[in-house]
Design a protein around this motif. Structure first.
Motif, PDB file in Angstrom:
ATOM      1  N   ILE A   1      -5.304   2.344  -2.491  1.00 26.18           N
ATOM      2  CA  ILE A   1      -6.386   3.310  -2.628  1.00 26.18           C
ATOM      3  C   ILE A   1      -6.019   4.595  -1.886  1.00 26.18           C
ATOM      4  O   ILE A   1      -5.018   4.648  -1.174  1.00 26.18           O
ATOM      5  CB  ILE A   1      -7.723   2.726  -2.104  1.00 26.18           C
ATOM      6  CG1 ILE A   1      -7.541   2.181  -0.678  1.00 26.18           C
ATOM      7  CG2 ILE A   1      -8.237   1.647  -3.039  1.00 26.18           C
ATOM      8  CD1 ILE A   1      -8.803   1.629  -0.065  1.00 26.18           C
ATOM      9  N   SER A   2      -6.829   5.616  -2.051  1.00 26.80           N
ATOM     10  CA  SER A   2      -6.513   6.914  -1.443  1.00 26.80           C
ATOM     11  C   SER A   2      -6.548   6.830   0.084  1.00 26.80           C
ATOM     12  O   SER A   2      -7.109   5.894   0.668  1.00 26.80           O
ATOM     13  CB  SER A   2      -7.523   7.962  -1.908  1.00 26.80           C
ATOM     14  OG  SER A   2      -8.795   7.714  -1.336  1.00 26.80           O
ATOM     15  N   GLU A   3      -5.957   7.817   0.719  1.00 25.15           N
ATOM     16  CA  GLU A   3      -5.918   7.861   2.191  1.00 25.15           C
ATOM     17  C   GLU A   3      -7.327   7.821   2.775  1.00 25.15           C
ATOM     18  O   GLU A   3      -7.596   7.084   3.734  1.00 25.15           O
ATOM     19  CB  GLU A   3      -5.188   9.119   2.638  1.00 25.15           C
ATOM     20  CG  GLU A   3      -5.109   9.301   4.148  1.00 25.15           C
ATOM     21  CD  GLU A   3      -4.213   8.296   4.828  1.00 25.15           C
ATOM     22  OE1 GLU A   3      -4.434   8.026   6.019  1.00 25.15           O
ATOM     23  OE2 GLU A   3      -3.289   7.776   4.178  1.00 25.15           O
ATOM     24  N   THR A   4      -8.237   8.599   2.194  1.00 21.24           N
ATOM     25  CA  THR A   4      -9.626   8.627   2.684  1.00 21.24           C
ATOM     26  C   THR A   4     -10.270   7.258   2.553  1.00 21.24           C
ATOM     27  O   THR A   4     -10.936   6.775   3.484  1.00 21.24           O
ATOM     28  CB  THR A   4     -10.453   9.659   1.892  1.00 21.24           C
ATOM     29  OG1 THR A   4      -9.870  10.956   2.063  1.00 21.24           O
ATOM     30  CG2 THR A   4     -11.900   9.687   2.381  1.00 21.24           C
ATOM     31  N   GLU A   5     -10.052   6.605   1.421  1.00 21.61           N
ATOM     32  CA  GLU A   5     -10.637   5.274   1.201  1.00 21.61           C
ATOM     33  C   GLU A   5     -10.020   4.247   2.143  1.00 21.61           C
ATOM     34  O   GLU A   5     -10.715   3.337   2.617  1.00 21.61           O
ATOM     35  CB  GLU A   5     -10.431   4.858  -0.254  1.00 21.61           C
ATOM     36  CG  GLU A   5     -11.270   5.654  -1.242  1.00 21.61           C
ATOM     37  CD  GLU A   5     -10.884   5.363  -2.691  1.00 21.61           C
ATOM     38  OE1 GLU A   5     -11.802   5.198  -3.520  1.00 21.61           O
ATOM     39  OE2 GLU A   5      -9.675   5.293  -2.986  1.00 21.61           O
ATOM     40  N   GLN A   6      -8.740   4.383   2.433  1.00 17.60           N
ATOM     41  CA  GLN A   6      -8.098   3.454   3.365  1.00 17.60           C
ATOM     42  C   GLN A   6      -8.719   3.562   4.756  1.00 17.60           C
ATOM     43  O   GLN A   6      -8.966   2.552   5.424  1.00 17.60           O
ATOM     44  CB  GLN A   6      -6.591   3.729   3.435  1.00 17.60           C
ATOM     45  CG  GLN A   6      -5.840   3.340   2.169  1.00 17.60           C
ATOM     46  CD  GLN A   6      -4.346   3.506   2.294  1.00 17.60           C
ATOM     47  OE1 GLN A   6      -3.722   2.888   3.155  1.00 17.60           O
ATOM     48  NE2 GLN A   6      -3.748   4.330   1.450  1.00 17.60           N
TER      49      GLN A   6
END
Length: 277
Positions: free
Chosen positions: A109-114
Motif C-alpha cells: 500500500i502507499s507510504e501514507t497508508e503504511q
C-alpha cells in the motif's frame, strides 16, 4: 467433487452475478460450500469476494486449502488474492519458501497508508489475526523495522511476538534482531531459527510430554496447551533455556501435575508470571 445440488447453486450464483447482485451470489456460493468441500465452489466464491471488495474474506477462504502450492488453479487464485490484499510480505515469504520458483508480484500500500497501518496496530491492546495480517501490506523495510520495535515492546502480547519471529524466519532474513524473552533482550538471526513446531527441541519436549501422558489421553490436549504456552514464551531462544529436552519435559510434567518443576521450578514460575492473566 462438486455435487449436483452444488452445481445448481453455482448456476444461481452466476445468474445473480450477471444481474449485479453480488450479495445473493455470495450467499448461494456459501450455501454450496456448506454442503461439502469443492474446489469449483471455492474458486467461484473467492472470485465473488474479490469482485465485491471483500479481499480479506477471499484470503481467509483460500488459506484453508491444503494444496495451496500443489494445485495450479488454487495457486493462481491465491496469487490473485495476495495482490488484491497487497500482502507483499507473504508473497516474499512464498518466494523464499520456493527458493525463488514461485514469484508473486505484489505492490504494498502507499507510504501514507503504511504509516496508518502501523499507527493503528500500536493502538490495539489486543490485536486480532486480522489486525496482525494488515502488517503484510507494508514494504519489507517498514515491516522489519516495525517488527524490531514491537519485539522490544514489553507490553506486546507474547503470541504476537512469537508470530512475528516466525514471519521473520519465513522471510529468511540474515540480519540480527533483538527480542524480549522473559524481560531480557535476546539476539537471534531469523534465517538461523526454525518455526516453533519444527524446532527439534520443541519436538523432543512435546514427544516427552506425550509419552508421559500416554495413559491419560483425555488430559493431553489441555497439557499440550500449557506446554505450547511455556515453549512459546521461550521462543526463539529455546536452546538457551533447554539443554536436556527429556529432563525438561519431565520437570514440566511435574510442574503441571504437582506445581513442582524441580530443577526448572524458577523458570516455570517466571514464565507463568509473564503470561497475560
Amino acid at each position: 467433487m462438486t455435487t449436483l445440488s452444488q452445481k445448481n447453486l453455482l448456476k444461481l450464483a452466476k445468474k445473480n452475478e450477471a444481474e449485479g447482485n453480488f450479495s445473493l451470489a455470495i450467499q448461494n456460493c456459501e450455501e454450496a460450500l456448506r454442503a461439502g468441500d469443492s474446489q469449483e465452489v471455492i474458486l467461484q466464491l473467492c472470485d465473488l469476494y474479490l469482485k465485491d471488495k471483500q479481499e480479506y474474506s477471499a484470503y481467509t477462504l483460500i488459506k484453508e486449502e491444503k494444496d495451496l502450492f500443489s494445485n495450479q488453479a488454487i495457486f493462481d487464485e491465491y496469487s490473485k488474492i495476495l495482490r488484491a490484499n497487497h500482502f507483499l510480505i507473504e508473497a516474499l515469504q512464498v518466494q523464499k519458501l520456493s527458493q525463488g520458483e514461485w514469484i508473486i508480484e505484489v505492490e504494498p500500500i502507499s507510504e501514507t497508508e503504511q504509516q496508518q497501518v502501523m499507527q493503528q496496530f500500536r493502538q490495539k491492546n489486543q490485536p486480532t489475526k486480522f489486525d496482525y495480517e494488515q502488517l503484510f501490506k507494508l514494504n519489507l523495510e517498514h515491516f522489519t523495522a516495525f517488527a524490531q520495535s514491537l519485539l522490544l515492546d514489553p507490553s506486546l502480547n507474547f503470541a504476537v511476538r512469537l508470530v512475528l519471529c516466525e514471519d521473520l524466519a519465513r522471510l529468511q532474513l540474515k540480519t540480527e534482531f533483538t527480542v524480549l524473552v522473559l524481560g531480557q533482550q535476546e539476539k537471534f538471526v531469523p534465517a538461523k531459527i526454525n518455526l516453533l513446531e519444527k524446532d527439534p527441541i520443541y519436538r523432543e519436549v512435546v514427544s516427552g510430554i506425550g509419552s508421559r501422558y500416554y495413559h491419560r489421553p483425555s488430559q493431553l490436549p489441555a497439557v499440550l496447551g500449557e506446554v505450547n504456552l511455556i515453549l512459546g514464551s521461550l521462543y526463539p531462544v529455546l536452546p538457551k533455556y533447554i539443554t536436556e529436552p527429556d529432563s525438561f519435559a519431565s520437570d514440566l510434567a511435574s510442574y503441571i501435575d504437582h506445581h513442582d518443576g524441580r530443577a526448572n521450578q524458577d523458570l516455570f514460575v517466571r514464565i507463568d508470571n509473564s503470561l497475560p492473566k
